[in-house]
Write an enzyme that holds these catalytic residues in place. Structure first.
Site, PDB file in Angstrom:
ATOM      1  N   HIS A  78      71.964   3.312  48.690  1.00  0.00           N
ATOM      2  CA  HIS A  78      72.748   2.919  49.867  1.00  0.00           C
ATOM      3  C   HIS A  78      71.901   2.852  51.138  1.00  0.00           C
ATOM      4  O   HIS A  78      72.384   2.408  52.190  1.00  0.00           O
ATOM      5  CB  HIS A  78      73.906   3.894  50.073  1.00  0.00           C
ATOM      6  CG  HIS A  78      75.099   3.275  50.735  1.00  0.00           C
ATOM      7  ND1 HIS A  78      75.105   1.988  51.226  1.00  0.00           N
ATOM      8  CD2 HIS A  78      76.346   3.773  51.003  1.00  0.00           C
ATOM      9  CE1 HIS A  78      76.287   1.719  51.751  1.00  0.00           C
ATOM     10  NE2 HIS A  78      77.050   2.780  51.641  1.00  0.00           N
ATOM     11  N   ASP A 120      74.119  -2.220  50.501  1.00  0.00           N
ATOM     12  CA  ASP A 120      75.484  -1.879  50.891  1.00  0.00           C
ATOM     13  C   ASP A 120      76.462  -2.190  49.754  1.00  0.00           C
ATOM     14  O   ASP A 120      76.100  -2.837  48.765  1.00  0.00           O
ATOM     15  CB  ASP A 120      75.876  -2.649  52.148  1.00  0.00           C
ATOM     16  CG  ASP A 120      75.080  -2.209  53.371  1.00  0.00           C
ATOM     17  OD1 ASP A 120      74.746  -1.007  53.439  1.00  0.00           O
ATOM     18  OD2 ASP A 120      74.779  -3.055  54.226  1.00  0.00           O
TER      19      ASP A 120
END
Length: 451
Positions: free
Chosen positions: A423, A427
């Site tokens: 992350h 995304d």
């Protein structure tokens, strides 16, 4: 009798050194050409070093657990035939024969001095591990055991590497690092200077490990080298990447039916078994071309966009541990080529025959947790990659089937895809879209296609 130098062979572009894990032959043993002499280990793969000649092992230049650089001589094998001497050695012998007696005496004195210096630098009493190369450099440069032990190492577990000791020598010559004599002078001046009483800093004690209770029926087994490496890699990955998971269920009924229909003909024509893995790998490679943002790696604050799509596939080793061999340029392979690559790497992994280069250069990894009956999993990213896909078990389940005439309940073959991604740079939109695209390729599989 001729003497042959057995050297550590080159094992791939990114492999510069290896550790000797076991000598298969002892001094005095007879060796046949292509017979394994010793076992070595890199940070990824264990392998054997075979002899290029037949003869008798007369000398082992390194011991077990020693670190050896690629190209270094690790053993001497005596072969039948005339004495082979290097041109430099021939010239040296000739010069010695022609030199006067005084020169011989001078050389003898020099050798005695060298032996005296070497004997005063005994690193065997140290609790730290130093490779033979580092020891030799230390002896030649007159570095003491105390200096070597206090040297900062950049290798695994703080090990002093060749680069570390060469930088130390360079710094010492330029005055950045004080020599032992300069340190003694500094300590003498410090001792003569009145001390100023300062409050002792408060040192917070590190939390001790909780003791483990062991009774008479328990057995304590030390991790093997590979398990220790895996443990370190997995812990480092969790501490490095911000792991996020996305899950999607896929209808693979068409794939199951097609494989059942062609697998016998495939094996007869290609000499290879057709499993589900190459079909899944083909879909992953296509999706990576569609979403190149998943085919990257992270180096500090920089993102490296990979040109090639090299798929890693988790495979089992003979000892039960896992390893990740790599299918290079996977997007350029058709289904037959993918099946051959998958089977080749899988078979060599099971037989312990993988080469160090087989595990290098991966840009994305796939692991088949369904092999062990798992419906889905949350795999840990293989650093420095940013994603890994877990393939769940294929199961027959009741499902809603949409048709122009209406919805029906039917039996379908379904599986879960579990996508773990980093992350920090990926995304949810990219991570979710990528795994959705893999699912779309699998569900749109053409049942009329040829292999």
């Amino acid at each position: 009798m001729a003497r042959f130098e057995l050297k550590l062979p080159k094992m791939g572009e990114s492999v510069a050194e290896a550790t000797i894990t076991n000598w298969l032959k002892e001094v005095g043993d007879k060796i046949e050409a292509d017979e394994a002499v010793l076992e070595i280990a890199t940070d990824k793969v264990d392998s054997e070093v075979p002899s290029e000649v037949s003869g008798i092992l007369v000398e082992q230049l390194f011991g077990k657990d020693d670190l050896v650089q690629v190209g270094q001589t690790i053993a001497i094998i005596e072969t039948e035939g005339g004495e082979t001497t290097a041109p430099e050695a021939v010239n040296a012998v000739q010069e010695t024969a022609d030199a006067p007696a005084e020169a011989t005496e001078i050389e003898k004195s020099i050798e005695e001095v060298k032996e005296t210096v070497s004997s005063t630098q005994d690193f065997s009493s140290s609790d730290k591990f130093f490779s033979p190369l580092v020891k030799n450099i230390a002896k030649e440069e007159g570095i003491s055991l105390n200096e070597l032990e206090n040297m900062s190492g950049s290798g695994k577990d703080g090990r002093v590497t060749k680069e570390d000791i060469l930088k130390y020598i360079e710094d010492r010559k330029s005055g950045v690092v004080q020599t032992p004599k300069a340190v003694e002078e500094t300590q003498k001046v410090t001792a003569e200077t009145p001390k100023v009483q300062t409050p002792e800093p408060v040192v917070q004690k590190s939390q001790q490990a909780v003791p483990v209770s062991v009774n008479g029926g328990d057995e304590i087994v030390e991790m093997d080298r590979m398990r220790k490496l895996i443990s370190g890699y997995m812990t480092a990955s969790v501490q490095t990447s911000a792991h996020v998971q996305s899950f999607i269920e896929v209808d693979v009924t068409n794939i199951v039916k097609w494989r059942d229909k062609v697998k016998t003909a495939f094996e007869k024509r290609e000499g290879e078994k057709l499993t589900f893995t190459p079909i899944m790998m083909e879909a992953v490679a296509k999706a990576l071309k569609d979403f190149p943002g998943m085919n990257i790696s992270v180096d500090g604050d920089y993102i490296i966009k990979k040109k090639n799509i090299n798929l890693g596939m988790a495979a089992a080793l003979p000892n039960g541990n896992l390893i990740v061999p790599v299918i290079k340029n996977a997007d350029q392979l058709n289904l037959v080529g993918m099946a051959k690559a998958v089977n080749d790497l899988g078979n060599r992994a099971k037989a312990g025959k993988l080469k160090p280069d087989d595990t290098q250069g991966g840009t994305y990894t796939v692991t088949n947790v369904g092999t062990f009956g798992s419906v889905f999993g949350t795999p840990i990213i293989n650093q420095p990659q940013v994603g890994i896909l877990a393939l769940g078990a294929i199961r027959k389940v009741p499902a809603v089937i949409e048709t122009p005439e209406g919805d029906f309940i039917g039996i379908r073959q379904k599986m879960f895809l579990s996508h773990s991604y980093d992350h920090r740079v990926v995304d949810g939109a990219l991570g979710g879209s990528f795994v959705k695209r893999v699912a779309e390729y699998l569900e749109a599989f053409d049942v009329d296609r040829d292999f």
